[in-house]
Design a protein around this motif. Structure first.
Motif, PDB file in Angstrom:
ATOM      1  N   THR A 198      36.405  30.626  41.629  1.00 52.35           N
ATOM      2  CA  THR A 198      37.393  31.876  41.961  1.00 52.35           C
ATOM      3  C   THR A 198      37.314  32.683  40.654  1.00 52.35           C
ATOM      4  O   THR A 198      37.602  34.137  40.933  1.00 52.35           O
ATOM      5  CB  THR A 198      38.711  31.279  42.434  1.00 52.35           C
ATOM      6  N   ASN A 199      37.403  32.265  39.478  1.00 54.04           N
ATOM      7  CA  ASN A 199      37.526  33.206  38.447  1.00 54.04           C
ATOM      8  C   ASN A 199      36.619  34.116  38.126  1.00 54.04           C
ATOM      9  O   ASN A 199      36.569  35.018  37.537  1.00 54.04           O
ATOM     10  CB  ASN A 199      37.845  32.181  37.110  1.00 54.04           C
ATOM     11  N   TRP A 200      35.284  33.731  38.522  1.00 56.70           N
ATOM     12  CA  TRP A 200      34.000  34.443  38.524  1.00 56.70           C
ATOM     13  C   TRP A 200      34.000  35.384  39.578  1.00 56.70           C
ATOM     14  O   TRP A 200      33.195  36.444  39.360  1.00 56.70           O
ATOM     15  CB  TRP A 200      32.798  33.436  38.724  1.00 56.70           C
ATOM     16  N   ILE A 201      34.947  35.258  40.668  1.00 60.23           N
ATOM     17  CA  ILE A 201      34.777  36.411  41.739  1.00 60.23           C
ATOM     18  C   ILE A 201      35.733  37.107  41.982  1.00 60.23           C
ATOM     19  O   ILE A 201      35.690  38.340  42.378  1.00 60.23           O
ATOM     20  CB  ILE A 201      34.641  35.503  43.078  1.00 60.23           C
ATOM     21  N   PHE A 202      37.143  36.772  41.399  1.00 59.45           N
ATOM     22  CA  PHE A 202      38.375  37.538  41.834  1.00 59.45           C
ATOM     23  C   PHE A 202      38.852  38.208  40.382  1.00 59.45           C
ATOM     24  O   PHE A 202      38.573  37.469  39.333  1.00 59.45           O
ATOM     25  CB  PHE A 202      39.323  36.798  42.392  1.00 59.45           C
ATOM     26  N   ASN A 203      39.606  39.066  40.391  1.00 56.62           N
ATOM     27  CA  ASN A 203      40.228  39.695  39.198  1.00 56.62           C
ATOM     28  C   ASN A 203      41.830  39.660  39.459  1.00 56.62           C
ATOM     29  O   ASN A 203      42.334  39.882  40.549  1.00 56.62           O
ATOM     30  CB  ASN A 203      39.825  41.044  38.807  1.00 56.62           C
ATOM     31  N   GLY A 204      42.715  39.317  38.310  1.00 55.43           N
ATOM     32  CA  GLY A 204      44.178  39.691  38.473  1.00 55.43           C
ATOM     33  C   GLY A 204      44.422  41.036  38.004  1.00 55.43           C
ATOM     34  O   GLY A 204      43.595  41.787  37.482  1.00 55.43           O
ATOM     35  N   LEU A 205      45.446  41.484  37.969  1.00 54.52           N
ATOM     36  CA  LEU A 205      46.090  42.779  37.359  1.00 54.52           C
ATOM     37  C   LEU A 205      46.067  42.747  35.999  1.00 54.52           C
ATOM     38  O   LEU A 205      45.691  43.669  35.177  1.00 54.52           O
ATOM     39  CB  LEU A 205      47.396  43.396  37.841  1.00 54.52           C
ATOM     40  N   VAL A 206      46.334  41.708  35.342  1.00 56.97           N
ATOM     41  CA  VAL A 206      46.038  41.639  33.715  1.00 56.97           C
ATOM     42  C   VAL A 206      45.364  40.098  33.649  1.00 56.97           C
ATOM     43  O   VAL A 206      45.270  39.397  34.456  1.00 56.97           O
ATOM     44  CB  VAL A 206      47.440  41.401  33.099  1.00 56.97           C
ATOM     45  N   LYS A 207      44.677  39.902  32.346  1.00 52.24           N
ATOM     46  CA  LYS A 207      44.219  38.707  31.751  1.00 52.24           C
ATOM     47  C   LYS A 207      44.571  38.456  30.368  1.00 52.24           C
ATOM     48  O   LYS A 207      44.863  39.387  29.671  1.00 52.24           O
ATOM     49  CB  LYS A 207      42.667  39.066  32.057  1.00 52.24           C
ATOM     50  N   PHE A 208      44.069  37.498  29.622  1.00 52.96           N
ATOM     51  CA  PHE A 208      44.026  37.198  28.485  1.00 52.96           C
ATOM     52  C   PHE A 208      42.639  37.814  27.646  1.00 52.96           C
ATOM     53  O   PHE A 208      41.737  37.615  28.170  1.00 52.96           O
ATOM     54  CB  PHE A 208      44.123  35.721  28.107  1.00 52.96           C
TER      55      PHE A 208
END
Length: 281
Positions: free
Chosen positions: A118-128
């Motif tokens: 999922t981390n490879w396919i989607f993004n959140g509004l923010v990240k580290f």
């Protein structure tokens, strides 16, 4: 040794002969071998824990010098095996996983395999970022109006893997789905102090909290879903989109089988930069 090429990178290097579980067929490679042990889906880098996806995204200097990068999950231990090459850029990352992903959906990815893909396919509004500082991802900027009001300004150059433009409607829809009775996920508890979310305009989101909340920003690292596809779904828990996801991330799911064969290909339209690795298999 490979470590001599990257003196600023602090990893654990172990001779492959010390690990009997490494598949025998890998012995055909004569190049130097880099092994990085993982604990579950995270490992220590610069004293912090980051995911495999974050490692690949952040370590472009290393990845661009590797011809092959292998990830294995054996028992309760996982490790990277990377073969050094000075003649070509990396083209394929070979991923061996111990189980099939249950749901490739950021709201429902409860096991480590589903979460990693999922981390490879989607993004959140923010990240580290590399320094463990929260920075914009789908949001180009953010600011707090006061202790209980958070404003996100969204990027205008983001498109979903099917070419549909990303907007504030997707963020609002994802929040409403997360809090709806149609879906059962532990991630909804992170949003219990959210009073309301509204789209101010096509590229602005305002979040109002019931009270000042220490996780007010970090909860928005959760992946955003495409409204134009998910709004048609009657039962999110059993939707085919959980196995055929459309995201905004650096990789696009090409295929997934019940036998655990998963192929991800680089998203050439990724808003951040074109991924250094062409294919994850």
């Amino acid at each position: 040794m490979l470590i001599d090429k990257f003196p600023k990178i602090e990893f654990l290097y172990i001779d492959s002969e010390e690990i009997p579980e490494i598949p025998a067929q890998l012995s055909i490679f004569a190049a130097p071998t880099l092994i990085i042990f993982l604990d579950g889906k995270e490992f220590a880098r610069y004293g912090r824990n980051i995911s495999i996806a974050q490692f690949i995204h952040a370590s472009s200097i290393i990845i661009s010098t590797l011809e092959n990068l292998f990830i294995f999950d054996i028992g309760n231990k996982s490790f990277f095996i990377a073969f050094a090459s000075t003649i070509a850029l990396s083209s394929t990352l070979h991923l061996s996983i111990g189980a099939n992903p249950s749901r490739i959906n950021p709201l429902l990815a409860l096991d480590s395999v589903s979460g990693e893909i999922t981390n490879w396919i989607f993004n959140g509004l923010v990240k580290f970022d590399k320094s463990a500082k929260i920075v914009g991802d789908l949001a180009e900027s953010y600011h707090f109006k006061d202790d209980t009001h958070l404003i996100f300004k969204l990027r205008r150059d983001v498109v979903w893997h099917d070419g549909y433009p990303f907007s504030a409607d997707d963020v609002l829809f994802t929040y409403n789905l997360l809090r709806s009775p149609k879906i059962f996920t532990p991630y909804s508890s992170d949003f219990r102090y959210v009073k309301s979310v509204r789209a101010v305009d096509k590229y602005t989101i305002e979040v109002t909290y019931k009270t000042p909340y220490y996780k007010a920003l970090s909860i928005w690292m959760i992946g955003i879903l495409p409204k134009h596809l998910w709004e048609k779904v009657e039962d999110p828990m059993t939707s085919k989109l959980n196995r055929n996801p459309i995201g905004t991330g650096p990789y696009i799911l090409k295929s997934v089988t019940n036998s655990g064969d998963i192929i991800l290909v680089a998203n050439r339209d990724y808003f951040d930069h074109t991924p250094n690795i062409e294919k994850i298999h």
